[in-house]
Design a protein around this motif. Structure first.
Motif, PDB file in Angstrom:
ATOM      1  N   VAL A  82       0.834  -1.203   0.000  1.00 14.45           N
ATOM      2  CA  VAL A  82       0.000   0.000   0.000  1.00 14.45           C
ATOM      3  C   VAL A  82       0.863   1.245   0.000  1.00 14.45           C
ATOM      4  O   VAL A  82       0.586   2.231  -0.706  1.00 14.45           O
ATOM      5  CB  VAL A  82      -0.951   0.007   1.220  1.00 14.45           C
ATOM      6  N   SER A  83       1.934   1.226   0.778  1.00 13.73           N
ATOM      7  CA  SER A  83       2.820   2.386   0.870  1.00 13.73           C
ATOM      8  C   SER A  83       3.494   2.681  -0.460  1.00 13.73           C
ATOM      9  O   SER A  83       3.824   3.833  -0.767  1.00 13.73           O
ATOM     10  CB  SER A  83       3.888   2.153   1.955  1.00 13.73           C
ATOM     11  N   ARG A  84       3.699   1.635  -1.282  1.00 15.33           N
ATOM     12  CA  ARG A  84       4.367   1.840  -2.575  1.00 15.33           C
ATOM     13  C   ARG A  84       3.370   2.168  -3.689  1.00 15.33           C
ATOM     14  O   ARG A  84       3.734   2.831  -4.656  1.00 15.33           O
ATOM     15  CB  ARG A  84       5.168   0.583  -2.950  1.00 15.33           C
ATOM     16  N   ALA A  85       2.154   1.695  -3.563  1.00 22.66           N
ATOM     17  CA  ALA A  85       1.147   1.918  -4.607  1.00 22.66           C
ATOM     18  C   ALA A  85       0.155   2.985  -4.141  1.00 22.66           C
ATOM     19  O   ALA A  85      -1.030   2.706  -3.917  1.00 22.66           O
ATOM     20  CB  ALA A  85       0.434   0.609  -4.929  1.00 22.66           C
ATOM     21  N   ARG A  86       0.615   4.193  -3.991  1.00 19.56           N
ATOM     22  CA  ARG A  86      -0.210   5.254  -3.423  1.00 19.56           C
ATOM     23  C   ARG A  86      -1.391   5.610  -4.324  1.00 19.56           C
ATOM     24  O   ARG A  86      -2.475   5.935  -3.839  1.00 19.56           O
ATOM     25  CB  ARG A  86       0.644   6.500  -3.169  1.00 19.56           C
TER      26      ARG A  86
ATOM     27  N   SER B  66     -19.819  13.345   6.614  1.00 14.99           N
ATOM     28  CA  SER B  66     -19.064  12.355   5.834  1.00 14.99           C
ATOM     29  C   SER B  66     -17.661  12.860   5.532  1.00 14.99           C
ATOM     30  O   SER B  66     -16.694  12.089   5.578  1.00 14.99           O
ATOM     31  CB  SER B  66     -19.797  12.051   4.526  1.00 14.99           C
ATOM     32  N   ALA B  67     -17.538  14.165   5.242  1.00 12.19           N
ATOM     33  CA  ALA B  67     -16.222  14.741   4.948  1.00 12.19           C
ATOM     34  C   ALA B  67     -15.308  14.658   6.166  1.00 12.19           C
ATOM     35  O   ALA B  67     -14.106  14.375   6.039  1.00 12.19           O
ATOM     36  CB  ALA B  67     -16.371  16.193   4.489  1.00 12.19           C
ATOM     37  N   GLY B  68     -15.870  14.899   7.346  1.00 18.04           N
ATOM     38  CA  GLY B  68     -15.065  14.809   8.562  1.00 18.04           C
ATOM     39  C   GLY B  68     -14.522  13.422   8.790  1.00 18.04           C
ATOM     40  O   GLY B  68     -13.429  13.235   9.335  1.00 18.04           O
ATOM     41  N   LEU B  69     -15.266  12.416   8.356  1.00 17.97           N
ATOM     42  CA  LEU B  69     -14.836  11.024   8.472  1.00 17.97           C
ATOM     43  C   LEU B  69     -13.962  10.614   7.291  1.00 17.97           C
ATOM     44  O   LEU B  69     -13.027   9.815   7.434  1.00 17.97           O
ATOM     45  CB  LEU B  69     -16.076  10.127   8.553  1.00 17.97           C
ATOM     46  N   ALA B  70     -14.247  11.185   6.118  1.00 21.31           N
ATOM     47  CA  ALA B  70     -13.594  10.745   4.885  1.00 21.31           C
ATOM     48  C   ALA B  70     -12.202  11.339   4.674  1.00 21.31           C
ATOM     49  O   ALA B  70     -11.278  10.628   4.259  1.00 21.31           O
ATOM     50  CB  ALA B  70     -14.476  11.100   3.683  1.00 21.31           C
ATOM     51  N   VAL B  71     -12.059  12.630   4.942  1.00 25.07           N
ATOM     52  CA  VAL B  71     -10.778  13.297   4.650  1.00 25.07           C
ATOM     53  C   VAL B  71      -9.606  12.644   5.383  1.00 25.07           C
ATOM     54  O   VAL B  71      -8.592  12.308   4.755  1.00 25.07           O
ATOM     55  CB  VAL B  71     -10.875  14.809   4.968  1.00 25.07           C
ATOM     56  N   PRO B  72      -9.699  12.429   6.703  1.00 21.57           N
ATOM     57  CA  PRO B  72      -8.569  11.772   7.379  1.00 21.57           C
ATOM     58  C   PRO B  72      -8.353  10.337   6.919  1.00 21.57           C
ATOM     59  O   PRO B  72      -7.218   9.852   6.927  1.00 21.57           O
ATOM     60  CB  PRO B  72      -8.936  11.841   8.868  1.00 21.57           C
ATOM     61  N   PHE B  73      -9.435   9.656   6.486  1.00 20.22           N
ATOM     62  CA  PHE B  73      -9.265   8.290   5.986  1.00 20.22           C
ATOM     63  C   PHE B  73      -8.461   8.295   4.693  1.00 20.22           C
ATOM     64  O   PHE B  73      -7.545   7.468   4.509  1.00 20.22           O
ATOM     65  CB  PHE B  73     -10.628   7.631   5.756  1.00 20.22           C
ATOM     66  N   ILE B  74      -8.775   9.210   3.787  1.00 20.55           N
ATOM     67  CA  ILE B  74      -8.046   9.288   2.525  1.00 20.55           C
ATOM     68  C   ILE B  74      -6.589   9.654   2.766  1.00 20.55           C
ATOM     69  O   ILE B  74      -5.675   9.076   2.171  1.00 20.55           O
ATOM     70  CB  ILE B  74      -8.716  10.315   1.587  1.00 20.55           C
ATOM     71  N   VAL B  75      -6.360  10.614   3.658  1.00 21.21           N
ATOM     72  CA  VAL B  75      -4.983  11.012   3.983  1.00 21.21           C
ATOM     73  C   VAL B  75      -4.222   9.836   4.577  1.00 21.21           C
ATOM     74  O   VAL B  75      -3.047   9.603   4.247  1.00 21.21           O
ATOM     75  CB  VAL B  75      -4.986  12.208   4.963  1.00 21.21           C
ATOM     76  N   SER B  76      -4.879   9.068   5.441  1.00 22.40           N
ATOM     77  CA  SER B  76      -4.234   7.904   6.061  1.00 22.40           C
ATOM     78  C   SER B  76      -3.881   6.852   5.022  1.00 22.40           C
ATOM     79  O   SER B  76      -2.824   6.218   5.097  1.00 22.40           O
ATOM     80  CB  SER B  76      -5.157   7.296   7.123  1.00 22.40           C
ATOM     81  N   ALA B  77      -4.768   6.646   4.036  1.00 24.42           N
ATOM     82  CA  ALA B  77      -4.496   5.662   2.988  1.00 24.42           C
ATOM     83  C   ALA B  77      -3.312   6.087   2.133  1.00 24.42           C
ATOM     84  O   ALA B  77      -2.523   5.248   1.674  1.00 24.42           O
ATOM     85  CB  ALA B  77      -5.737   5.477   2.115  1.00 24.42           C
ATOM     86  N   LEU B  78      -3.169   7.384   1.923  1.00 29.56           N
ATOM     87  CA  LEU B  78      -2.053   7.894   1.119  1.00 29.56           C
ATOM     88  C   LEU B  78      -0.727   7.841   1.865  1.00 29.56           C
ATOM     89  O   LEU B  78       0.332   7.707   1.245  1.00 29.56           O
ATOM     90  CB  LEU B  78      -2.338   9.343   0.699  1.00 29.56           C
ATOM     91  N   ALA B  79      -0.780   7.986   3.169  1.00 32.41           N
ATOM     92  CA  ALA B  79       0.450   8.014   3.974  1.00 32.41           C
ATOM     93  C   ALA B  79       0.296   7.024   5.125  1.00 32.41           C
ATOM     94  O   ALA B  79       0.273   7.410   6.298  1.00 32.41           O
ATOM     95  CB  ALA B  79       0.707   9.424   4.497  1.00 32.41           C
TER      96      ALA B  79
END
Length: 241
Positions: free
Chosen positions: A43-47, A171-184
């Protein structure tokens, strides 16, 4: 601050607190690896792949939340003659849910955990959307009190669009940190290691927030407070809301 901007701020904050709750934050790495079908190192390599899956996942649960918000708004409009009582009853329910999150009350219905357990993820990007929908439809009780509070706010809105907006911000409050976490993901794991001892405090903060908003709704001071703060709201934000 206009009434709408105050409620969307509350909704976004509730979504963020939901992400930081005990049964969401610790499971973020598991959800990321589940929806992508990859290990932590992959996951860390396939951002880019992780980003696409994360966006589709949050679109899935956002669809459910926004639909619930629309339903709550329609219900509120049907009973618009009783709006004052809807606000009062909603305020009482918010206070009760807040006290439950503070461990002051024990509410049996909220003690029961209902969530979908998916042993095998459906294939492809569509499967990720379906997992997101399952998350939005069945993850309680951690999302229950905060999500329920925002639905009560939506039911008190006079327009369908405002209810949809509230749940979109939740939903944005829940979604934004999830997306950021998936990217990093690596940085998320470091953050979680340092933050996990504070997870219990998140529930208490959310509980206090629900009690405060509930009292303000019951007494009618929520709209008064928003009107008092209205001059502080940027003009461009007022126009959008």
């Amino acid at each position: 601050m206009a009434p709408e901007s105050l409620t969307v701020l509350v909704a976004f904050t509730a979504g963020l607190l939901s992400f930081l709750s005990p049964c969401v934050l610790p499971l973020v790495p598991s959800y990321v690896t589940f929806i992508t079908g990859m290990g932590l190192d992959d996951v860390s390599r396939a951002r880019r792949t992780a980003l696409v899956h994360a966006i589709l996942f949050v679109l899935g649960f956002s669809f459910i939340f926004v639909a619930l918000g629309a339903g709550a708004s329609v219900f509120g409009q049907l009973l618009r003659e009783y709006r004052v009582w809807i606000a009062r009853v909603g305020g009482v329910l918010m206070v009760l849910m807040g006290l439950w999150m503070l461990d002051v009350l024990r509410i049996g219905a909220l003690q029961q955990e209902r969530r979908f357990h998916l042993s095998d993820k459906p294939l492809g990007y569509l499967g990720t959307v379906l997992v997101g929908i399952a998350f939005g439809a069945g993850w309680t009780p951690c999302l229950g009190p905060t999500l329920g509070a925002i639905l009560l706010l939506a039911a008190n809105e006079s327009e369908l669009g405002k209810g949809i907006t509230l749940l979109s911000f939740y939903s944005a409050g829940l979604a934004v940190p999830f997306i950021v976490s998936a990217l990093a993901l690596e940085k998320f794991l470091t953050f979680f290691k340092n933050f996990r001892h504070n997870i219990g405090k998140v529930n208490r903060i959310a509980g206090i927030l629900l009690v405060i908003v509930g009292v303000l709704m019951f007494t009618g001071w929520f709209e008064r407070l928003a009107a008092f703060l209205q001059p502080l709201t940027p003009a461009f934000l007022v126009e959008r809301l």
